[in-house]
Design a protein around this motif. Structure first.
Motif, mmCIF file in Angstrom:
data_model
loop_
_atom_site.group_PDB
_atom_site.id
_atom_site.type_symbol
_atom_site.label_atom_id
_atom_site.label_comp_id
_atom_site.label_asym_id
_atom_site.label_seq_id
_atom_site.Cartn_x
_atom_site.Cartn_y
_atom_site.Cartn_z
ATOM 1 N N TYR A 154 1.847 1.893 13.316
ATOM 2 C CA TYR A 154 1.018 2.855 11.931
ATOM 3 C C TYR A 154 1.912 4.285 12.749
ATOM 4 O O TYR A 154 1.771 5.288 11.263
ATOM 5 C CB TYR A 154 -0.137 3.055 12.969
ATOM 6 C CG TYR A 154 -0.977 1.837 12.590
ATOM 7 C CD1 TYR A 154 -2.140 1.691 11.304
ATOM 8 C CD2 TYR A 154 -1.174 0.936 13.211
ATOM 9 C CE1 TYR A 154 -2.503 0.659 11.214
ATOM 10 C CE2 TYR A 154 -1.991 -0.205 12.810
ATOM 11 C CZ TYR A 154 -2.858 -0.273 11.305
ATOM 12 O OH TYR A 154 -4.041 -1.382 11.681
ATOM 13 N N THR A 155 2.716 4.656 13.468
ATOM 14 C CA THR A 155 3.358 5.672 13.721
ATOM 15 C C THR A 155 4.421 5.533 14.085
ATOM 16 O O THR A 155 4.902 4.313 14.839
ATOM 17 C CB THR A 155 2.299 7.107 14.968
ATOM 18 O OG1 THR A 155 2.222 6.127 15.723
ATOM 19 C CG2 THR A 155 1.276 6.805 13.724
ATOM 20 N N THR A 186 8.840 0.058 5.073
ATOM 21 C CA THR A 186 8.320 1.099 5.809
ATOM 22 C C THR A 186 7.768 2.361 4.668
ATOM 23 O O THR A 186 8.133 1.722 3.156
ATOM 24 C CB THR A 186 9.243 1.919 6.645
ATOM 25 O OG1 THR A 186 9.812 2.284 5.534
ATOM 26 C CG2 THR A 186 9.544 1.448 7.590
ATOM 27 N N ALA A 187 6.769 2.689 4.602
ATOM 28 C CA ALA A 187 5.887 3.929 3.710
ATOM 29 C C ALA A 187 5.976 5.056 4.520
ATOM 30 O O ALA A 187 5.311 4.509 5.888
ATOM 31 C CB ALA A 187 4.800 2.919 3.476
ATOM 32 N N ASP A 188 5.512 6.207 3.975
ATOM 33 C CA ASP A 188 4.878 7.405 4.647
ATOM 34 C C ASP A 188 3.479 6.667 4.176
ATOM 35 O O ASP A 188 2.357 7.888 5.387
ATOM 36 C CB ASP A 188 5.352 8.726 3.471
ATOM 37 C CG ASP A 188 6.549 8.816 3.863
ATOM 38 O OD1 ASP A 188 7.254 8.825 4.830
ATOM 39 O OD2 ASP A 188 7.399 8.724 2.494
ATOM 40 N N VAL A 189 2.917 6.526 3.456
ATOM 41 C CA VAL A 189 1.748 6.248 2.811
ATOM 42 C C VAL A 189 1.430 4.872 2.792
ATOM 43 O O VAL A 189 1.447 4.265 1.697
ATOM 44 C CB VAL A 189 0.396 7.477 2.175
ATOM 45 C CG1 VAL A 189 -0.924 6.833 1.645
ATOM 46 C CG2 VAL A 189 0.412 8.941 3.051
ATOM 47 N N PHE A 190 -0.022 4.567 3.854
ATOM 48 C CA PHE A 190 -0.470 2.615 3.286
ATOM 49 C C PHE A 190 -0.986 3.354 2.918
ATOM 50 O O PHE A 190 -2.231 3.196 3.330
ATOM 51 C CB PHE A 190 0.176 1.922 4.670
ATOM 52 C CG PHE A 190 0.295 0.669 4.213
ATOM 53 C CD1 PHE A 190 1.009 -0.322 3.970
ATOM 54 C CD2 PHE A 190 -0.851 0.296 4.192
ATOM 55 C CE1 PHE A 190 1.361 -1.631 4.112
ATOM 56 C CE2 PHE A 190 -1.590 -1.256 4.294
ATOM 57 C CZ PHE A 190 -0.690 -2.393 4.191
ATOM 58 N N LEU A 191 -1.915 2.276 1.255
ATOM 59 C CA LEU A 191 -3.293 2.274 0.888
ATOM 60 C C LEU A 191 -3.731 1.132 -0.072
ATOM 61 O O LEU A 191 -3.267 0.017 -0.433
ATOM 62 C CB LEU A 191 -3.234 3.348 -0.524
ATOM 63 C CG LEU A 191 -2.672 4.536 -0.110
ATOM 64 C CD1 LEU A 191 -2.609 5.329 -1.264
ATOM 65 C CD2 LEU A 191 -3.930 5.244 0.479
ATOM 66 N N ALA A 335 -4.033 6.793 10.791
ATOM 67 C CA ALA A 335 -2.735 7.143 10.984
ATOM 68 C C ALA A 335 -3.067 7.622 9.514
ATOM 69 O O ALA A 335 -3.519 8.328 8.932
ATOM 70 C CB ALA A 335 -1.533 6.214 11.693
ATOM 71 N N THR A 336 -1.738 6.936 8.546
ATOM 72 C CA THR A 336 -1.969 7.148 7.453
ATOM 73 C C THR A 336 -1.586 5.842 6.470
ATOM 74 O O THR A 336 -1.181 5.917 5.439
ATOM 75 C CB THR A 336 -0.370 8.181 6.773
ATOM 76 O OG1 THR A 336 0.801 6.969 7.274
ATOM 77 C CG2 THR A 336 0.467 9.369 7.858
ATOM 78 N N VAL A 337 -2.494 5.728 6.853
ATOM 79 C CA VAL A 337 -3.334 3.767 6.460
ATOM 80 C C VAL A 337 -4.310 3.930 5.762
ATOM 81 O O VAL A 337 -5.592 4.948 6.814
ATOM 82 C CB VAL A 337 -3.190 2.716 7.635
ATOM 83 C CG1 VAL A 337 -3.615 1.621 6.471
ATOM 84 C CG2 VAL A 337 -1.896 2.276 7.894
ATOM 85 N N ALA A 338 -4.902 3.672 4.564
ATOM 86 C CA ALA A 338 -6.758 3.867 3.962
ATOM 87 C C ALA A 338 -6.531 2.623 3.201
ATOM 88 O O ALA A 338 -6.045 1.962 2.979
ATOM 89 C CB ALA A 338 -6.914 5.255 3.433
ATOM 90 N N LEU A 339 -8.508 2.144 3.185
ATOM 91 C CA LEU A 339 -8.719 2.058 2.425
ATOM 92 C C LEU A 339 -9.054 2.322 1.170
ATOM 93 O O LEU A 339 -10.009 3.417 1.143
ATOM 94 C CB LEU A 339 -9.738 0.640 3.603
ATOM 95 C CG LEU A 339 -9.393 -0.052 4.780
ATOM 96 C CD1 LEU A 339 -10.719 -0.218 5.411
ATOM 97 C CD2 LEU A 339 -8.590 -0.695 4.769
#
Length: 467
Positions: A154-155, A186-191, A335-339
């Protein structure tokens, strides 16, 4: 002066949120809308991973309420949908057994009241229009035939794996190509817009020490579409098809809702009934091919008009969906993961707001990320928490209201049913307090007037300081 110039140059060279690498899992309504909303905000490195080898849209009808149309208009993909949509001007709620009208709600002023119409359309038209708009955005890259497997870190950036199948429309198989390969991305933001079965949700909740398993609702749904040529011999059916009316027939534990779509060339019908056919099926099974006789049997005591409509469905074209949900989640963000969408707030269809809520999520995610003051992961996390804060109360309210409305519609003989029918009769005179919450003007006002994009823009600065 030289110092000021250097500071200006450094500011110009600072990474922008729009340059971030954004990964989106799932190319359903929520995933497509998220990609498009981000692209419209200037994001140029958007990667959308989809399990299917390509997007060929199917499905039945869908209601397009003003809160959804508002967003689609701003994203530039409403005009194509509206060309074949039917504007809803009234609704009739009827007793399933007798076809007697319990109430009739006139809705001629929706467009004037909310600035946008309430329409019915085809799911394929909605998804297809959003997809077509995505294809015009150079910042969006589609990865078809890619199955998301797991998040491995996650980080400081999100690391994840996907399995890519060799043969896709964009990448045909060759003798030297393995059948499958594992990609480490990898990604900076994962949606994660990967639906009610979301692997992301399950993994994230496990990481945080929570359970997020899918649960049965005890309900299932038939969805059928009847072409005009099969209905035109029957004046009563044709009157329904040529109307601007949504019609709902209700009975104990069951109902049908129906309306015209596709320039009134198709009559769309969808039901809700007790789940009788999935009990022995594996938990991963959400659809089953049913028999026409079974469908007719479920609604055996409904009126002749409903039976004449069901009779027009060809044998072998009956499909039943299992309606599943999960308990409210403690958080949608880690972290920078959102549903997004059904991954975090699946709903029953009784308010006709499932797709609208996912697309509202998409618009809000794009709004908060575009306003990030820098690209530090902690900043991005704060922005995603603003998304959760803005959306969670509204979606919880609508999910609960949909479930409540379904229970009200499905009452069997009882004092509660007598009171409900009395309220239906009173609403026929007053035009208010309709027990079918989708058709009740007070509920419509709460849902349709909501401008999630404006609300987020207005609240962002204050929330950023607080969260």
């Amino acid at each position: 002066m030289a110092v000021q110039a250097d500071q200006a140059d450094q500011a110009d060279q600072a990474p922008r949120p729009q340059d971030l690498r954004v990964a989106i899992i799932g190319a359903g309504m929520g995933g497509l809308a998220t990609a498009l909303a981000l692209a419209k905000k200037g994001f140029s490195n958007i990667h959308l991973y989809e399990n299917a080898p390509g997007l060929g849209f199917v499905g039945a009808g869908i209601q397009l309420a003003p809160n959804l149309v508002r967003i689609l208009t701003r994203l530039g993909c409403w005009d194509a949908i509206e060309q074949e949509a039917t504007e809803v001007l009234e609704t009739s709620i009827r007793d399933g057994a007798t076809d007697a009208e319990l109430t009739h709600v006139h809705m001629p002023n929706i467009r004037k009241m909310y600035g946008y119409p309430h329409c019915t359309g085809h799911r394929a038209s909605l998804a297809g229009s959003i997809y077509d708009a995505c294809l015009k955005e150079p910042g969006i890259t589609f990865h078809f035939g890619c199955t998301f497997e797991e998040i491995t870190a996650y980080t400081p950036r999100v690391a994840f794996t996907v399995t890519r199948r060799a043969s896709t429309p964009n990448s045909p198989a060759t003798p030297d190509t393995p059948a499958e390969e594992t990609l480490h991305e990898t990604a900076d933001v994962f949606l994660a817009a990967d639906g009610v079965k979301s692997k992301t949700r399950t993994q994230m909740m496990a990481t945080l020490g929570h359970e997020a398993s899918v649960e049965d609702t005890g309900q299932a749904a038939y969805r059928i579409m009847i072409p005009r040529e099969k209905m035109q011999h029957d004046p009563e059916m044709l009157a329904l098809l040529d109307s601007n009316q949504v019609t709902r027939w209700i009975g104990a534990k069951r109902h049908w809702i129906a309306y015209p779509v596709h320039n009134k060339t198709i009559y769309n019908m969808s039901s809700t009934q007790p789940d009788e056919h999935f009990a022995a099926a594996p938990s991963a099974t959400y659809t089953t091919t049913g028999s026409k006789a079974d469908m007719i049997g479920v609604f055996n005591d409904f009126c002749p008009l409903v039976h004449r409509l069901m009779d027009l469905v060809p044998e072998g074209e009956v499909c039943e969906w299992k309606l599943r949900m999960h308990k409210p989640l403690p958080t949608w963000v880690h972290a920078t993961v959102a549903l997004i969408g059904d991954a975090c707030h699946p709903t029953l269809p009784h308010l006709n707001q499932g797709a609208a809520m996912a697309i509202e999520d998409a618009a809000v995610v794009a709004e908060v990320l575009s306003r990030a003051p820098d690209t530090d992961p902690a900043t991005l996390h704060r922005c995603l928490k603003i998304y959760e804060f803005v959306r969670k109360k509204r979606t919880t309210t609508l999910v609960d209201l949909a479930a409540f409305s379904g229970r009200t519609l499905h009452l069997g003989d009882s004092k509660a049913k007598e009171e409900r029918d009395r309220l239906f009769a009173a609403s026929k005179q007053s035009g208010a307090n309709v027990p079918d919450k989708w058709a009740s003007p007070d509920v419509q006002k709460m849902i349709y007037s909501h401008d999630c994009m404006k609300l987020t823009a207005d609240m962002f600065d204050g929330l950023y300081e607080l969260l």
